[in-house]
Design a protein around this motif. Structure first.
Motif, PDB file in Angstrom:
ATOM      1  N   SER A  35      -2.335  49.965  36.557  1.00 15.77           N
ATOM      2  CA  SER A  35      -3.074  49.010  36.241  1.00 15.77           C
ATOM      3  C   SER A  35      -2.925  48.236  34.946  1.00 15.77           C
ATOM      4  N   VAL A  36      -3.759  46.990  36.087  1.00 17.28           N
ATOM      5  CA  VAL A  36      -3.224  45.764  35.376  1.00 17.28           C
ATOM      6  C   VAL A  36      -4.460  44.913  34.267  1.00 17.28           C
ATOM      7  N   PRO A  37      -4.469  45.016  33.158  1.00 18.80           N
ATOM      8  CA  PRO A  37      -5.682  43.912  32.688  1.00 18.80           C
ATOM      9  C   PRO A  37      -5.792  43.036  32.689  1.00 18.80           C
ATOM     10  N   ALA A  38      -7.152  42.356  32.278  1.00 19.72           N
ATOM     11  CA  ALA A  38      -6.946  40.572  31.932  1.00 19.72           C
ATOM     12  C   ALA A  38      -6.919  40.525  30.664  1.00 19.72           C
ATOM     13  N   PRO A  39      -6.439  39.664  30.512  1.00 20.05           N
ATOM     14  CA  PRO A  39      -5.805  39.135  28.639  1.00 20.05           C
ATOM     15  C   PRO A  39      -7.136  39.270  27.708  1.00 20.05           C
ATOM     16  N   THR A  40      -8.029  38.653  28.111  1.00 19.97           N
ATOM     17  CA  THR A  40      -9.316  38.080  27.291  1.00 19.97           C
ATOM     18  C   THR A  40     -10.278  38.212  28.340  1.00 19.97           C
ATOM     19  N   ALA A  41     -11.726  38.226  27.542  1.00 21.09           N
ATOM     20  CA  ALA A  41     -12.785  38.561  28.133  1.00 21.09           C
ATOM     21  C   ALA A  41     -13.189  37.147  28.648  1.00 21.09           C
ATOM     22  N   ALA A  42     -13.709  36.983  30.262  1.00 18.00           N
ATOM     23  CA  ALA A  42     -14.061  35.667  30.619  1.00 18.00           C
ATOM     24  C   ALA A  42     -14.965  36.487  31.484  1.00 18.00           C
ATOM     25  N   VAL A  43     -15.413  34.677  32.443  1.00 15.84           N
ATOM     26  CA  VAL A  43     -16.018  35.142  33.594  1.00 15.84           C
ATOM     27  C   VAL A  43     -14.874  34.295  34.600  1.00 15.84           C
ATOM     28  N   HIS A  44     -13.771  34.057  35.019  1.00 15.14           N
ATOM     29  CA  HIS A  44     -12.924  33.160  36.412  1.00 15.14           C
ATOM     30  C   HIS A  44     -11.739  34.245  35.623  1.00 15.14           C
ATOM     31  N   HIS A  45     -11.625  35.336  36.168  1.00 22.57           N
ATOM     32  CA  HIS A  45     -10.268  36.185  36.563  1.00 22.57           C
ATOM     33  C   HIS A  45      -9.332  35.345  37.531  1.00 22.57           C
ATOM     34  N   GLU A  46      -7.917  35.438  36.737  1.00 21.88           N
ATOM     35  CA  GLU A  46      -7.029  35.609  37.990  1.00 21.88           C
ATOM     36  C   GLU A  46      -5.570  37.062  37.346  1.00 21.88           C
ATOM     37  N   ILE A  47      -5.603  38.317  37.889  1.00 21.73           N
ATOM     38  CA  ILE A  47      -4.852  39.337  37.446  1.00 21.73           C
ATOM     39  C   ILE A  47      -3.660  39.517  38.500  1.00 21.73           C
ATOM     40  N   GLU A  48      -2.285  39.003  37.989  1.00 22.74           N
ATOM     41  CA  GLU A  48      -1.427  39.117  38.764  1.00 22.74           C
ATOM     42  C   GLU A  48      -0.797  40.550  38.880  1.00 22.74           C
ATOM     43  N   LEU A  49      -0.927  40.872  39.873  1.00 23.06           N
ATOM     44  CA  LEU A  49       0.481  42.578  40.555  1.00 23.06           C
ATOM     45  C   LEU A  49       1.444  41.568  40.662  1.00 23.06           C
ATOM     46  N   VAL A  50       2.948  43.039  39.927  1.00 27.58           N
ATOM     47  CA  VAL A  50       3.769  41.738  39.893  1.00 27.58           C
ATOM     48  C   VAL A  50       4.880  43.517  40.755  1.00 27.58           C
ATOM     49  N   GLY A  51       6.008  43.072  40.409  1.00 30.74           N
ATOM     50  CA  GLY A  51       7.068  44.049  41.105  1.00 30.74           C
ATOM     51  C   GLY A  51       6.237  45.009  42.523  1.00 30.74           C
ATOM     52  N   LEU A  52       6.408  44.443  43.803  1.00 27.58           N
ATOM     53  CA  LEU A  52       5.621  45.221  44.691  1.00 27.58           C
ATOM     54  C   LEU A  52       6.577  45.684  45.489  1.00 27.58           C
ATOM     55  N   ASP A  53       6.231  46.555  46.487  1.00 27.28           N
ATOM     56  CA  ASP A  53       7.131  46.367  47.392  1.00 27.28           C
ATOM     57  C   ASP A  53       7.332  45.231  48.295  1.00 27.28           C
ATOM     58  N   ALA A  54       8.514  45.189  49.180  1.00 30.21           N
ATOM     59  CA  ALA A  54       7.841  44.385  50.459  1.00 30.21           C
ATOM     60  C   ALA A  54       7.368  45.070  51.645  1.00 30.21           C
ATOM     61  N   GLY A  55       6.403  44.644  53.012  1.00 28.38           N
ATOM     62  CA  GLY A  55       5.756  45.072  53.619  1.00 28.38           C
ATOM     63  C   GLY A  55       4.988  46.489  53.623  1.00 28.38           C
ATOM     64  N   THR A  56       4.652  46.365  52.471  1.00 28.48           N
ATOM     65  CA  THR A  56       3.826  47.148  52.156  1.00 28.48           C
ATOM     66  C   THR A  56       1.950  47.656  52.070  1.00 28.48           C
ATOM     67  N   ALA A  57       1.790  48.606  52.665  1.00 30.50           N
ATOM     68  CA  ALA A  57       0.016  47.884  51.737  1.00 30.50           C
ATOM     69  C   ALA A  57      -0.484  49.010  50.657  1.00 30.50           C
ATOM     70  N   TYR A  58      -1.153  48.358  50.291  1.00 31.04           N
ATOM     71  CA  TYR A  58      -1.687  48.799  48.922  1.00 31.04           C
ATOM     72  C   TYR A  58      -3.118  49.232  48.603  1.00 31.04           C
ATOM     73  N   GLY A  59      -3.507  49.457  47.846  1.00 34.20           N
ATOM     74  CA  GLY A  59      -5.090  50.009  47.983  1.00 34.20           C
ATOM     75  C   GLY A  59      -5.815  49.124  46.140  1.00 34.20           C
ATOM     76  N   TYR A  60      -6.257  48.678  45.825  1.00 37.16           N
ATOM     77  CA  TYR A  60      -6.639  48.233  44.760  1.00 37.16           C
ATOM     78  C   TYR A  60      -8.378  48.085  44.437  1.00 37.16           C
ATOM     79  N   GLY A  61      -8.499  48.861  43.451  1.00 33.74           N
ATOM     80  CA  GLY A  61     -10.191  47.998  42.891  1.00 33.74           C
ATOM     81  C   GLY A  61      -9.903  47.367  41.593  1.00 33.74           C
ATOM     82  N   VAL A  62     -11.011  46.603  41.763  1.00 37.14           N
ATOM     83  CA  VAL A  62     -11.958  45.665  40.348  1.00 37.14           C
ATOM     84  C   VAL A  62     -12.852  46.646  39.471  1.00 37.14           C
ATOM     85  N   PHE A  63     -12.254  46.291  38.225  1.00 35.56           N
ATOM     86  CA  PHE A  63     -12.459  47.328  37.296  1.00 35.56           C
ATOM     87  C   PHE A  63     -13.376  45.950  35.883  1.00 35.56           C
TER      88      PHE A  63
END
Length: 247
Positions: free
Chosen positions: A28-56
């Motif tokens: 999980s990666v939380p947004a740093p602050t409450a906001a209307v517009h969010h840009e959440i970066e997921l880092v350290g991912l493996d190359a050539g890999t499928a991921y599932g994700y969800g927005v909470f």
């Protein structure tokens, strides 16, 4: 890495949960602050890999069964989709998106004129509503078109996308390919008119300097075999009166 960008109806806290493959969303990666517009970066991912994700949002999952794939390592194969001028003909836009959604592509390249009037927020709402089946699983790399800006500014365009480097012109690498995305309409010399050709603007000095340095670096990189340059108005066209100029 990927950036998951989204807008909410009201200022709220949010997080993105994700996991490799079809298993649990165990990271999980939380947004740093409450906001209307969010840009959440997921880092350290493996190359050539499928991921599932969800927005909470406020602990409640707003999405389900979403997924994305990361780029392959250098030398790996990939497919991308390229299109543009989605600014009018919403039914046709939906038809194109429907067909593209069946393609197992890695990402999207949009050649500009995403909307008819870039300063109208409701038109961006329509654009993203139509594009949702694609954007929930593919990154989009857009260039700004003349309809996306107004008075030399493209504030809603810039606010809608997490552009590399935070600029309207940028570049990125995928495996053995280098992509250069140009801005002919904001960071441009508007008085530059070449005869009566379509393109009525030229890149400004800062963008030209950046472009020359970027192409030099990419050309010298032994891992790069292909260089794609993307602009809204290309130097050639099959339609009479639509020839541009990259003078």
């Amino acid at each position: 890495s990927v950036i998951v960008a989204f807008d909410l109806d009201a200022e709220s806290t949010a997080e993105v949960q994700y996991g490799a493959g079809t298993g649990d969303l165990d990271q999980s990666v939380p947004a740093p602050t409450a906001a209307v517009h969010h840009e959440i970066e997921l880092v350290g991912l493996d190359a050539g890999t499928a991921y599932g994700y969800g927005v909470f949002v406020e602990g409640e999952e707003l999405t389900e069964d979403l997924s994305f794939s990361t780029a392959p390592v250098t030398g790996g194969n990939f497919t991308f989709l390229l299109y543009g001028d989605t600014r009018s003909g919403h039914d046709e836009h939906e038809d194109v998106v429907g067909v593209m959604s069946d393609d197992d592509a890695l990402f999207l390249v949009h050649t500009g004129d995403l909307v008819a009037s870039g300063d109208q927020a409701d038109q961006w709402d329509t654009f993203f509503s139509i594009e949702q089946p694609l954007l929930q699983r593919m990154a989009m790399y857009p260039v700004v078109g003349n309809h996306d800006e107004e008075g030399g500014e493209a504030q809603l365009f810039e606010g809608a996308f997490a552009l590399p480097g935070g600029k309207l012109y940028y570049s990125f690498d995928v495996a053995n390919a280098h992509f250069v995305m140009l801005d002919q309409h904001v960071n441009a010399v508007l008085a530059c008119v070449v005869d009566e050709l379509l393109v009525d603007s030229c890149l400004d000095e800062d963008q030209v300097a950046w472009l020359e340095a970027d192409l030099t670096e990419a050309s010298a990189n032994p891992d790069i075999d292909l260089i794609f340059v993307v602009a809204h108005s290309g130097p050639y066209s099959s339609k009479d009166g639509r020839a541009g100029s990259m003078h």
